[in-house]
Design a protein around this motif. Structure first.
Motif, PDB file in Angstrom:
ATOM      1  N   VAL A 110       0.833  -1.200   0.000  1.00  0.00           N
ATOM      2  CA  VAL A 110       0.000   0.000   0.000  1.00  0.00           C
ATOM      3  C   VAL A 110       0.866   1.248   0.000  1.00  0.00           C
ATOM      4  N   LYS A 111       1.887   1.274   0.843  1.00  0.00           N
ATOM      5  CA  LYS A 111       2.765   2.438   0.913  1.00  0.00           C
ATOM      6  C   LYS A 111       3.516   2.651  -0.394  1.00  0.00           C
ATOM      7  N   ALA A 112       3.987   1.559  -0.981  1.00  0.00           N
ATOM      8  CA  ALA A 112       4.725   1.678  -2.234  1.00  0.00           C
ATOM      9  C   ALA A 112       3.824   2.225  -3.344  1.00  0.00           C
ATOM     10  N   GLY A 113       2.592   1.719  -3.400  1.00  0.00           N
ATOM     11  CA  GLY A 113       1.670   2.191  -4.426  1.00  0.00           C
ATOM     12  C   GLY A 113       1.311   3.653  -4.250  1.00  0.00           C
ATOM     13  N   MET A 114       1.060   4.067  -3.013  1.00  0.00           N
ATOM     14  CA  MET A 114       0.693   5.454  -2.767  1.00  0.00           C
ATOM     15  C   MET A 114       1.882   6.387  -2.963  1.00  0.00           C
ATOM     16  N   ALA A 115       3.078   5.914  -2.603  1.00  0.00           N
ATOM     17  CA  ALA A 115       4.270   6.728  -2.815  1.00  0.00           C
ATOM     18  C   ALA A 115       4.504   6.954  -4.300  1.00  0.00           C
ATOM     19  N   ALA A 116       4.241   5.916  -5.108  1.00  0.00           N
ATOM     20  CA  ALA A 116       4.409   6.049  -6.560  1.00  0.00           C
ATOM     21  C   ALA A 116       3.443   7.072  -7.142  1.00  0.00           C
ATOM     22  N   GLU A 117       2.303   7.250  -6.470  1.00  0.00           N
ATOM     23  CA  GLU A 117       1.314   8.229  -6.916  1.00  0.00           C
ATOM     24  C   GLU A 117       1.553   9.619  -6.324  1.00  0.00           C
ATOM     25  N   GLY A 118       2.595   9.729  -5.490  1.00  0.00           N
ATOM     26  CA  GLY A 118       2.914  11.012  -4.891  1.00  0.00           C
ATOM     27  C   GLY A 118       1.998  11.400  -3.740  1.00  0.00           C
ATOM     28  N   ALA A 119       1.390  10.409  -3.070  1.00  0.00           N
ATOM     29  CA  ALA A 119       0.464  10.687  -1.970  1.00  0.00           C
ATOM     30  C   ALA A 119       1.201  11.292  -0.787  1.00  0.00           C
ATOM     31  N   ALA A 120       0.521  12.182  -0.085  1.00  0.00           N
ATOM     32  CA  ALA A 120       1.082  12.794   1.112  1.00  0.00           C
ATOM     33  C   ALA A 120       1.134  11.764   2.237  1.00  0.00           C
ATOM     34  N   ALA A 121       2.075  11.945   3.152  1.00  0.00           N
ATOM     35  CA  ALA A 121       2.236  11.016   4.262  1.00  0.00           C
ATOM     36  C   ALA A 121       0.960  10.916   5.089  1.00  0.00           C
ATOM     37  N   ARG A 122       0.263  12.036   5.267  1.00  0.00           N
ATOM     38  CA  ARG A 122      -0.979  12.032   6.027  1.00  0.00           C
ATOM     39  C   ARG A 122      -2.001  11.091   5.386  1.00  0.00           C
ATOM     40  N   ASP A 123      -2.092  11.128   4.053  1.00  0.00           N
ATOM     41  CA  ASP A 123      -3.057  10.283   3.354  1.00  0.00           C
ATOM     42  C   ASP A 123      -2.666   8.812   3.431  1.00  0.00           C
ATOM     43  N   VAL A 124      -1.367   8.547   3.455  1.00  0.00           N
ATOM     44  CA  VAL A 124      -0.910   7.167   3.585  1.00  0.00           C
ATOM     45  C   VAL A 124      -1.341   6.596   4.935  1.00  0.00           C
ATOM     46  N   ALA A 125      -1.105   7.355   5.997  1.00  0.00           N
ATOM     47  CA  ALA A 125      -1.491   6.892   7.334  1.00  0.00           C
ATOM     48  C   ALA A 125      -2.996   6.682   7.424  1.00  0.00           C
TER      49      ALA A 125
END
Length: 216
Positions: A54-69
């Motif tokens: 999940v983190k890798a996918g969201m990081a690839a999309e440029g998601a903010a850390a807040r949204d990842v959590a």
């Protein structure tokens, strides 16, 4: 007599007053301890979520850390709520970000040392997300924040700290435990102390009171 909340009046009128304990969709000992010490009865039902993917996918999309959590917390709550739709389920997750880098829990003590050495002398942010599901749907969410200013500790101190804490460091993002000697690593902490420990506790308790799962 203290006035009852509107939510409780609705539940009592419908005969659906909730008496079952809160389900914590996490295996975190720290989160469980925080809730129990606050007087909340809980059941623990860890959710199986591939956090790395999940983190890798969201990081690839440029998601903010807040949204990842927030997303990880919701995934956990949703997974358990699907099995227990009639219960109140709390999902939680914590993300650490420093200079644009998000750190996960270390896999071993060598990685723990690398993480702490990276954080040394810098300011990083902890974001602790909590999402609550009820009747199979999200009904509440919050992200707590804290800024941690690490002091420029020596290599000798770092080695002694890791030797003293041991494998307990592998259970925490950032490889430190503020409540168990980790305070020695920092010069200043700003923000919500409970969010440092992994849960925005005061806000969670505020919501639980509306569901009769915490004393008013």
């Amino acid at each position: 007599m203290r006035a009852k909340t509107a939510a409780r009046l609705v539940r009592e009128a419908s005969g659906s007053e909730m008496t079952s304990p809160l389900i914590l969709a996490s295996r975190s000992r720290s989160r469980a301890d925080l809730l129990r010490q606050a007087g909340v009865e809980i059941e623990i039902a860890p959710a199986l979520v591939d956090e790395t993917a999940v983190k890798a996918g969201m990081a690839a999309e440029g998601a903010a850390a807040r949204d990842v959590a927030d997303t990880l917390a919701e995934f956990k709550a949703r997974r358990v709520s699907a099995r227990e739709p009639g219960r109140v389920v709390l999902g939680a997750d914590q993300v650490l970000v420093c200079e644009g880098r998000m750190l996960d829990k270390p896999q071993d003590l060598a990685e723990a040392r690398e993480h702490l050495a990276f954080l040394r002398g810098k300011t990083h942010e902890l974001l602790s997300a909590a999402v609550i599901y009820e009747l199979g749907a999200p009904v509440w969410r919050h992200v707590g924040r804290a800024q941690m200013m690490a002091r420029p500790f020596s290599d000798g101190f770092l080695d002694d700290y890791i030797a003293g804490q041991g494998d307990a460091l592998l259970d925490t993002v950032g490889a430190y435990r503020l409540e168990a000697g980790g305070a020695q690593l920092f010069t200043r902490v700003q923000g919500d102390y409970f969010s440092v420990l992994g849960l925005p506790l005061l806000e969670v308790l505020g919501f639980l009171r509306t569901r009769g799962l915490c004393r008013e």
